[in-house]
Design a protein around this motif. Structure first.
Motif: not given
Length: 297
Positions: A153, A157-158, A165, A167
């Motif tokens: 992460l 990605d946030w 999130l 992925i």
């Protein structure tokens, strides 16, 4: 054609062909080699071209009485890759692993979720660890991420606005997904973003600016388990615990399957959800009019 033993080729194969593989995958292959060499050290002394399907099948059959099917599959995959590369490098002419099968009597590995009371103890124990380790454990428990998904992460990605999130790289095609975050995880991420190290590392969970290692993730679970007085906890057990808690709280199975990155809802329920005796008792009480009357009072 150059003659080489299986052990010599394994050494070269690990040195050359595992460079681009995930750390966890390499660890699985090394473990597979260790298990075979422990029980059958003579195998690595054999010439590559000397191994026959019946010899390898005999090894698989005997290991099948000791190890689960998943472990046997790792062993077979490793040696299959080994021979595929050997053929490409003109070290042998054929692959004896193709003609072998995993014995049906080998056991199926079962991973049980933490019971709810043990999970509470585990979470409390994890709070005594350094903040990054503590938050890494809680994020696994509150998102169902795979260990390597969490390790990879990055701050990019946030999505802070949408509380999601992304992925982007996973074990499977369905593992590439968006995972909604509960407020508890968002609060942890905000705190992590304020750490001085966050300015120098692209990873949400980092140590000295680098992503947490495969071994470190296992270590912090083991340490928290010891503090909690629990025998055995791994990152994968935390993933199972997430799935179990979700179902216990009434989550829709299809949604859960998508959240944890599975293609098959039945697989999620059969392999990832552990139903303990206390939960079965609670479910039976749904039928009791006496219990319902007490609940209304």
């Amino acid at each position: 054609m150059q003659e080489m033993t299986i052990g010599e080729w394994l050494d070269q194969w690990f040195e050359v062909y595992t460079e681009d593989l995930a750390e966890s995958t390499v660890a699985i292959y090394r473990d597979a080699r260790r298990r075979v060499s422990k029980d059958y050290p003579e195998l690595e002394q054999m010439n590559l071209a000397s191994l026959t399907p019946i010899k390898f099948q005999s090894i698989l059959n005997k290991l099948g009485k000791k190890y689960a099917k998943s472990t046997l599959n790792h062993i077979k995959v490793l040696y299959n890759k080994l021979y595929h590369a050997a053929i490409e490098n003109h070290l042998c002419e054929w692959n004896p692993i193709h003609a072998t099968t995993i014995p049906k009597y080998a056991s199926q590995k079962i991973v049980n979720a933490l019971p709810e009371d043990q999970q509470r103890k585990f979470e409390e124990a994890a709070s005594k660890l350094p903040v990054v380790d503590h938050f890494a454990i809680l994020t696994l428990l509150f998102t169902g991420l795979r260990r390597d998904e969490l390790r990879r992460l990055t701050w990019d990605d946030w999505d802070k606005e949408r509380h999601i999130l992304s992925i982007r790289k996973s074990k499977t095609k369905n593992g590439v997904r968006n995972v909604p975050l509960i407020p508890e995880v968002t609060v942890m991420f905000v705190q992590l973003s304020h750490r001085a190290e966050a300015k120098h590392s692209p990873f949400i969970f980092s140590s000295n600016g680098k992503q947490l290692t495969y071994g470190h993730m296992r270590y912090i679970c083991k340490k928290a388990a010891k503090l909690a007085g629990i025998n055995h906890v791994t990152p994968h057990i935390l993933r199972h615990s997430f799935a179990t808690r979700m179902i216990e709280q009434g989550a829709d199975p299809k949604s859960l399957s998508m959240i944890i990155g599975h293609a098959n809802v039945a697989f999620t329920l059969q392999r990832y959800v552990t139903v303990d005796q206390s939960h079965l008792a609670d479910q039976m009480m749904l039928l009791s009019n006496i219990h319902k009357e007490k609940e209304r009072r």
